[in-house]
Design a protein around this motif. Structure first.
Motif, PDB file in Angstrom:
ATOM      1  N   GLN A  91       0.828  -1.201   0.000  1.00  0.00           N
ATOM      2  CA  GLN A  91       0.000   0.000   0.000  1.00  0.00           C
ATOM      3  C   GLN A  91       0.868   1.258   0.000  1.00  0.00           C
ATOM      4  O   GLN A  91       0.636   2.198  -0.762  1.00  0.00           O
ATOM      5  N   ALA A  92       1.876   1.262   0.860  1.00  0.00           N
ATOM      6  CA  ALA A  92       2.769   2.418   0.930  1.00  0.00           C
ATOM      7  C   ALA A  92       3.442   2.646  -0.418  1.00  0.00           C
ATOM      8  O   ALA A  92       3.552   3.784  -0.889  1.00  0.00           O
ATOM      9  N   THR A  93       3.874   1.563  -1.036  1.00  0.00           N
ATOM     10  CA  THR A  93       4.519   1.691  -2.338  1.00  0.00           C
ATOM     11  C   THR A  93       3.589   2.354  -3.349  1.00  0.00           C
ATOM     12  O   THR A  93       3.975   3.301  -4.042  1.00  0.00           O
ATOM     13  N   ALA A  94       2.358   1.869  -3.401  1.00  0.00           N
ATOM     14  CA  ALA A  94       1.406   2.445  -4.347  1.00  0.00           C
ATOM     15  C   ALA A  94       1.169   3.928  -4.046  1.00  0.00           C
ATOM     16  O   ALA A  94       1.217   4.771  -4.952  1.00  0.00           O
ATOM     17  N   ASN A  95       0.934   4.241  -2.780  1.00  0.00           N
ATOM     18  CA  ASN A  95       0.674   5.634  -2.414  1.00  0.00           C
ATOM     19  C   ASN A  95       1.851   6.528  -2.771  1.00  0.00           C
ATOM     20  O   ASN A  95       1.682   7.607  -3.351  1.00  0.00           O
ATOM     21  N   VAL A  96       3.039   6.073  -2.425  1.00  0.00           N
ATOM     22  CA  VAL A  96       4.227   6.881  -2.683  1.00  0.00           C
ATOM     23  C   VAL A  96       4.417   7.068  -4.187  1.00  0.00           C
ATOM     24  O   VAL A  96       4.773   8.149  -4.650  1.00  0.00           O
TER      25      VAL A  96
ATOM     26  N   ASP B 160      -2.660   1.603 -13.453  1.00  0.00           N
ATOM     27  CA  ASP B 160      -1.230   1.795 -13.694  1.00  0.00           C
ATOM     28  C   ASP B 160      -0.462   1.743 -12.386  1.00  0.00           C
ATOM     29  O   ASP B 160       0.544   1.036 -12.272  1.00  0.00           O
ATOM     30  N   ILE B 161      -0.947   2.526 -11.430  1.00  0.00           N
ATOM     31  CA  ILE B 161      -0.254   2.567 -10.142  1.00  0.00           C
ATOM     32  C   ILE B 161      -0.135   1.176  -9.558  1.00  0.00           C
ATOM     33  O   ILE B 161       0.940   0.765  -9.090  1.00  0.00           O
ATOM     34  N   ASP B 162      -1.234   0.432  -9.597  1.00  0.00           N
ATOM     35  CA  ASP B 162      -1.194  -0.899  -9.017  1.00  0.00           C
ATOM     36  C   ASP B 162      -0.206  -1.792  -9.751  1.00  0.00           C
ATOM     37  O   ASP B 162       0.524  -2.563  -9.133  1.00  0.00           O
ATOM     38  N   GLU B 163      -0.188  -1.657 -11.062  1.00  0.00           N
ATOM     39  CA  GLU B 163       0.750  -2.486 -11.818  1.00  0.00           C
ATOM     40  C   GLU B 163       2.190  -2.147 -11.450  1.00  0.00           C
ATOM     41  O   GLU B 163       3.015  -3.040 -11.240  1.00  0.00           O
ATOM     42  N   LEU B 164       2.455  -0.852 -11.358  1.00  0.00           N
ATOM     43  CA  LEU B 164       3.813  -0.437 -11.003  1.00  0.00           C
ATOM     44  C   LEU B 164       4.192  -0.915  -9.606  1.00  0.00           C
ATOM     45  O   LEU B 164       5.285  -1.438  -9.386  1.00  0.00           O
ATOM     46  N   ALA B 165       3.262  -0.741  -8.679  1.00  0.00           N
ATOM     47  CA  ALA B 165       3.549  -1.158  -7.305  1.00  0.00           C
ATOM     48  C   ALA B 165       3.813  -2.658  -7.261  1.00  0.00           C
ATOM     49  O   ALA B 165       4.764  -3.124  -6.604  1.00  0.00           O
ATOM     50  N   THR B 166       2.986  -3.411  -7.977  1.00  0.00           N
ATOM     51  CA  THR B 166       3.200  -4.855  -8.029  1.00  0.00           C
ATOM     52  C   THR B 166       4.586  -5.170  -8.560  1.00  0.00           C
ATOM     53  O   THR B 166       5.315  -6.004  -8.025  1.00  0.00           O
TER      54      THR B 166
END
Lengths: 212, 212
Positions: free
Chosen positions: A91-96, A183-189
DNA sequence: GATAATTGCAACACTGATGTATCGGATAAT
DNA sequence: ATTATCCGATACATCAGTGTTGCAATTATC
């Protein structure tokens, strides 16, 4: 005189926002851009910027602090101390990532920070280190991995993911990609995957896949 | 008149080297440093720099090309097309790390390159991509990993390893760490390890190590 | 509508950096 | 030893960017 605590009129505060946004846009593509260029991009006169920000340096300082404040918010919003480590870190990764792509310039290392920005940064780094330590205790991260190296790699992956070209749809090179949630979720993943699993095959017995 | 093909006297060529080395040192810590500061660091008069380099931009351009030439050398010295992929990639990593730490400024991304530097860069990137593709065919890299992402991570790891604080001995913060061969090998190992194995446990059945 | 704030515009002073020119003394090459 | 080259020093012209000021016109706020 930027931060002198006076009640500003509504349009004045709007100006400040517009200026900072334009500055972020312009400076992220040319860190040496002039006040004139920033003003033009913001659609205001150069003198207006100087009216709101004491100097070029002050403008950048204020932007930096604002950006780091948002980062801290983003981290805290992931409840890193209460949620399960894996979830919190994702979650932190996605938010950041979301924040970072909007403050590309303000959050790039231009030497050591100072003042409040430094304070916030230290705080965030501390929480990051804590998460890594917990990850090691949980077994998600090899216990013999150097935590400092892990952190540096994690931060590097973040910057890489936030500022690189988009992975999924090879679209036109938009300057502000206007990342969607997907996009964000893909990047965070991608970042978490790379960090946790690495590129190597998960099972060593599969490292020589002979063609059947 | 930097590159006008005239026979230079020995001391002149020595000056050029000294200037570029000093410029690298100064600019790596302050990219906006002035010619005056560079001259001071080089122990020459400012006018001497202008005698050898048409302009500030020309100086930086020449430095960039020189740096990329060394990078290309470093890559080729690893015999990436004949040696076994794993060995070649490790060797290339070590060689590049050595070069990169000596051209910290010239090799940092300040927007897209142009001219010969761009050519060399494209060439090197091409070889890098080739190595990754071969790594995938060999099974060292998961075949479903996005090669572009792998490349970006690899390059990010390189920068991180080359410009970060030293891992082994927490010595005084020397500006030019004067990396020993052992240091280089350790860093290269770290990079390749991170890239190939990742941080996750090699065997999934060991991901929940309960305390005995 | 009255008031106070905000803005654009034009002009200005100031600073710092770049690049050029010239000269005499020093130094490498022959 | 002679010659061509290189260097340091000084001075200068130029330019770009910064930051300031004053004023008229506009606009939010009450």
């Amino acid at each position: 005189m930027g931060t002198t605590g006076r009640k500003l009129r509504a349009d004045a505060e709007r100006s400040i926002r517009t200026i900072m946004e334009a500055a972020e846009r312009v400076l992220s593509e040319n860190p040496g851009a002039t006040m004139e260029q920033i003003a033009e991009a913001a659609g205001v006169a150069r003198t207006t910027i100087h009216r709101r920000f004491a100097s070029r340096e002050a403008l950048i300082d204020i932007m930096t602090v604002a950006a780091w404040r948002e980062i801290a918010e983003a981290v805290d919003a992931a409840r890193p101390s209460t949620a399960p480590p894996q979830v919190a870190m994702y979650q932190a990764t996605a938010n950041v990532l979301r924040v970072k792509s909007g403050w590309r310039f303000a959050l790039t290392n231009r030497g050591p920070l100072s003042g409040e920005a430094a304070r916030i940064e230290a705080d965030v780094i501390g929480k990051c280190d804590l998460a890594i330590r917990r990850g090691q205790q949980e077994g998600a991260i090899r216990p013999d991995a150097d935590p400092l190296w892990v952190r540096r790699v994690y931060l590097a992956l973040l910057t890489e993911a936030a500022h690189g070209p988009h992975p999924g749809h090879a679209g036109p090179p938009a300057e502000t990609p206007a990342e969607t949630d997907a996009d964000i979720d893909e990047l965070a993943t991608r970042v978490m995957d790379t960090l946790i699993r690495g590129f190597g095959p998960a099972r060593p017995e599969a490292d020589r896949p002979r063609e059947d």
